[in-house]
Design an enzyme around this catalytic site. Structure first.
Site, PDB file in Angstrom:
ATOM      1  N   HIS A  30      52.139  35.832  52.244  1.00  0.00           N
ATOM      2  CA  HIS A  30      50.997  35.972  53.132  1.00  0.00           C
ATOM      3  C   HIS A  30      50.658  34.745  53.801  1.00  0.00           C
ATOM      4  CE1 HIS A  30      49.617  39.895  51.178  1.00  0.00           C
ATOM      5  NE2 HIS A  30      51.073  39.952  52.214  1.00  0.00           N
ATOM      6  N   GLN A  41      51.135  36.553  46.951  1.00  0.00           N
ATOM      7  CA  GLN A  41      50.192  37.176  48.261  1.00  0.00           C
ATOM      8  C   GLN A  41      49.287  35.964  48.262  1.00  0.00           C
ATOM      9  OE1 GLN A  41      49.839  41.383  47.600  1.00  0.00           O
ATOM     10  NE2 GLN A  41      50.124  40.810  45.671  1.00  0.00           N
ATOM     11  N   CYS A  89      50.661  22.739  73.462  1.00  0.00           N
ATOM     12  CA  CYS A  89      50.281  23.686  74.881  1.00  0.00           C
ATOM     13  C   CYS A  89      48.863  23.739  74.995  1.00  0.00           C
ATOM     14  CB  CYS A  89      50.984  24.978  74.415  1.00  0.00           C
ATOM     15  SG  CYS A  89      49.990  25.965  73.485  1.00  0.00           S
TER      16      CYS A  89
HETATM   17  P1  OAD Z   1      42.673  42.709  45.261  1.00  0.00           P
HETATM   18  O1  OAD Z   1      41.505  42.001  45.154  1.00  0.00           O
HETATM   19  O2  OAD Z   1      43.291  43.828  45.894  1.00  0.00           O
HETATM   20  O3  OAD Z   1      43.232  42.979  43.519  1.00  0.00           O
HETATM   21  C1  OAD Z   1      43.049  41.886  42.540  1.00  0.00           C
HETATM   22  C2  OAD Z   1      43.544  42.395  41.341  1.00  0.00           C
HETATM   23  O4  OAD Z   1      43.469  41.487  40.611  1.00  0.00           O
HETATM   24  C3  OAD Z   1      42.848  43.803  40.924  1.00  0.00           C
HETATM   25  O5  OAD Z   1      43.791  44.684  40.609  1.00  0.00           O
HETATM   26  C4  OAD Z   1      41.922  43.158  39.494  1.00  0.00           C
HETATM   27  O6  OAD Z   1      41.971  43.849  38.858  1.00  0.00           O
HETATM   28  C5  OAD Z   1      43.013  41.848  39.301  1.00  0.00           C
HETATM   29  N1  OAD Z   1      42.423  40.764  38.183  1.00  0.00           N
HETATM   30  C6  OAD Z   1      41.097  40.279  38.861  1.00  0.00           C
HETATM   31  N2  OAD Z   1      40.971  39.099  37.914  1.00  0.00           N
HETATM   32  C7  OAD Z   1      42.088  39.392  36.984  1.00  0.00           C
HETATM   33  C8  OAD Z   1      42.326  38.405  36.048  1.00  0.00           C
HETATM   34  N3  OAD Z   1      41.516  37.344  35.651  1.00  0.00           N
HETATM   35  N4  OAD Z   1      43.558  38.408  35.331  1.00  0.00           N
HETATM   36  C9  OAD Z   1      44.418  39.360  35.939  1.00  0.00           C
HETATM   37  N5  OAD Z   1      43.957  40.540  36.736  1.00  0.00           N
HETATM   38  C10 OAD Z   1      43.017  40.152  37.459  1.00  0.00           C
HETATM   39  O7  OAD Z   1      43.867  41.330  45.539  1.00  0.00           O
HETATM   40  P2  OAD Z   1      45.368  41.401  46.104  1.00  0.00           P
HETATM   41  O8  OAD Z   1      46.172  42.320  45.228  1.00  0.00           O
HETATM   42  O9  OAD Z   1      45.786  39.993  45.928  1.00  0.00           O
HETATM   43  O10 OAD Z   1      46.123  39.991  52.254  1.00  0.00           O
HETATM   44  O11 OAD Z   1      45.611  41.800  47.392  1.00  0.00           O
HETATM   45  C11 OAD Z   1      46.601  41.791  48.108  1.00  0.00           C
HETATM   46  C12 OAD Z   1      46.145  41.260  49.677  1.00  0.00           C
HETATM   47  O12 OAD Z   1      45.080  41.915  50.112  1.00  0.00           O
HETATM   48  C13 OAD Z   1      45.659  39.845  49.760  1.00  0.00           C
HETATM   49  O13 OAD Z   1      46.914  38.872  49.741  1.00  0.00           O
HETATM   50  C14 OAD Z   1      45.057  39.810  51.126  1.00  0.00           C
HETATM   51  C15 OAD Z   1      44.294  41.138  50.756  1.00  0.00           C
HETATM   52  O14 OAD Z   1      44.045  41.546  52.251  1.00  0.00           O
HETATM   53  C16 OAD Z   1      45.980  39.111  53.222  1.00  0.00           C
HETATM   54  O15 OAD Z   1      44.949  38.402  53.333  1.00  0.00           O
HETATM   55  C17 OAD Z   1      47.161  39.443  54.156  1.00  0.00           C
END
Ligand code: OAD
Length: 244
Positions: A119, A101, A149
C-alpha cells in the site's frame, strides 16, 4: 501460549515463507489500526474525505494535514518485538518475504530486508499529475508541489479506488506462488486484493497461519490460528523455533 508442534515442524520443513502483515503488527508500537472499535482510524475519520484522489482534489490542504499528523506519529515510535521477531524468523528459514499493508516502514527500520510495500509508503512524496517519486520538494508549504511540473505532490500511499502498484502486485504474487507457509498477521483480512493473498497461497498448497487478537474472515480457513498480540506471539514462536 503453547506454539503448536505441527507449526514448528512446518516451519522447520519450509523452504519459502510468505508473511502478510497489517496494522495490528504496528499497534504495539503505538501506531493506530484502521477498523478497531473506538481506536481505529476509520472509526474516527472518514476515508472518503482523506484517502481518495477525489478528496485530495477537493481539499489537498486537509489531506496533507492528516498525513503529516500520521507521519509525526510514526516518526515518534519504534519497531516492537513483533517486527524484531520477524527479522529473527527470516534468519531461521531458507527464504522469507514480507508483504506489508503497512505504510509506516517499521519492518525495514527493525531490519527486515525482503519487504514488499503493498500500500505504498507514508514518507514518500509523489507527483499527483505524473505519479513520479519526488525527494527534493519544499515540504514547508501547506500543499507541496512537484519541482518538475509544478503539479501538487501527494503522499505515496495507495488510496481507496486506486490500484496496487504494479511492481508490488507482481512481487507479492511471486512471493505467494512459491511459498509453502503463509502467515497473515495483524490484519482484519477485509481489504482486497491483499486479503486474497492467503487464499491464493492455500490454493497452491501452502499452509496458512493466522496471528491476530481476534477472529477474522480468514480464521476458519487456516491450518494454525494463534490468538494474541503479534508482539508476544511472534517472539515466542521464534524462541521455540530457535531451540534445536
Ligand atoms: P485493520 O484495522 O482493518 O485490522 C487490524 C487487525 O489487527 C485487526 O484484525 C485486529 O484484531 C488486529 N490487531 C490489533 N492489534 C493487534 C496486535 N497487537 N497483534 C495482533 N493483531 C492485532 O487494519 P488492516 O488489516 O491493516 O489500507 O487494514 C488493511 C488496510 O485497510 C490498510 O492497509 C489500509 C486500510 O484502509 C490503505 O490505507 C490502502
Amino acid at each position: 501460549m503453547t506454539i503448536p508442534e505441527g507449526l514448528l515442524t512446518a516451519l522447520r520443513d519450509s523452504q519459502r515463507v510468505c508473511v502478510l502483515t497489517g496494522s495490528g503488527v504496528s499497534a504495539e508500537s503505538g501506531v493506530p489500526t484502521f477498523r478497531e472499535a473506538q481506536t481505529g482510524l476509520w472509526e474516527q475519520y472518514d476515508p472518503h474525505e482523506l484517502a481518495t484522489p477525489e478528496a485530495f482534489e477537493r481539499d489537498p490542504a486537509l489531506v496533507w494535514r492528516w498525513y503529516r499528523w500520521r507521519r509525526d506519529i510514526v516518526a515518534g515510535v519504534e519497531p516492537n518485538p513483533g517486527h524484531h521477531a520477524l527479522v529473527r524468523l527470516a534468519s531461521l528459514v531458507p527464504a522469507l518475504t514480507i508483504v506489508t499493508q503497512n505504510v509506516d516502514g517499521l519492518h525495514q527500520r527493525a531490519g527486515s530486508s525482503n519487504v514488499i510495500e503493498f500500500h505504498g509508503n507514508l514518507f514518500e512524496d509523489r507527483c499527483f499529475v505524473e505519479g513520479c517519486l519526488v525527494d527534493d520538494a519544499d515540504m514547508s508549504v501547506e500543499v507541496p508541489v512537484c519541482p518538475g511540473c509544478g503539479g501538487m505532490l501527494r503522499p505515496g500511499v495507495v488510496w481507496f479506488g486506486e490500484s496496487i502498484p504494479e511492481s508490488a502486485t507482481h512481487e507479492a504474487a511471486s512471493a505467494v506462488s512459491g511459498c509453502d507457509l503463509f502467515f497473515s498477521i495483524g490484519t482484519s483480512a477485509l481489504v482486497w486484493p491483499a486479503a486474497g493473498l492467503a487464499d491464493a497461497a492455500r490454493q497452491q498448497g501452502a499452509s496458512v497461519v493466522e496471528i491476530n487478537l481476534d477472529a477474522t474472515p480468514l480464521s476458519s480457513h487456516t491450518s494454525f490460528r494463534l490468538q494474541g498480540k503479534s508482539g508476544e506471539v511472534l517472539p515466542e514462536l521464534v524462541d521455540c523455533l530457535a531451540v534445536k
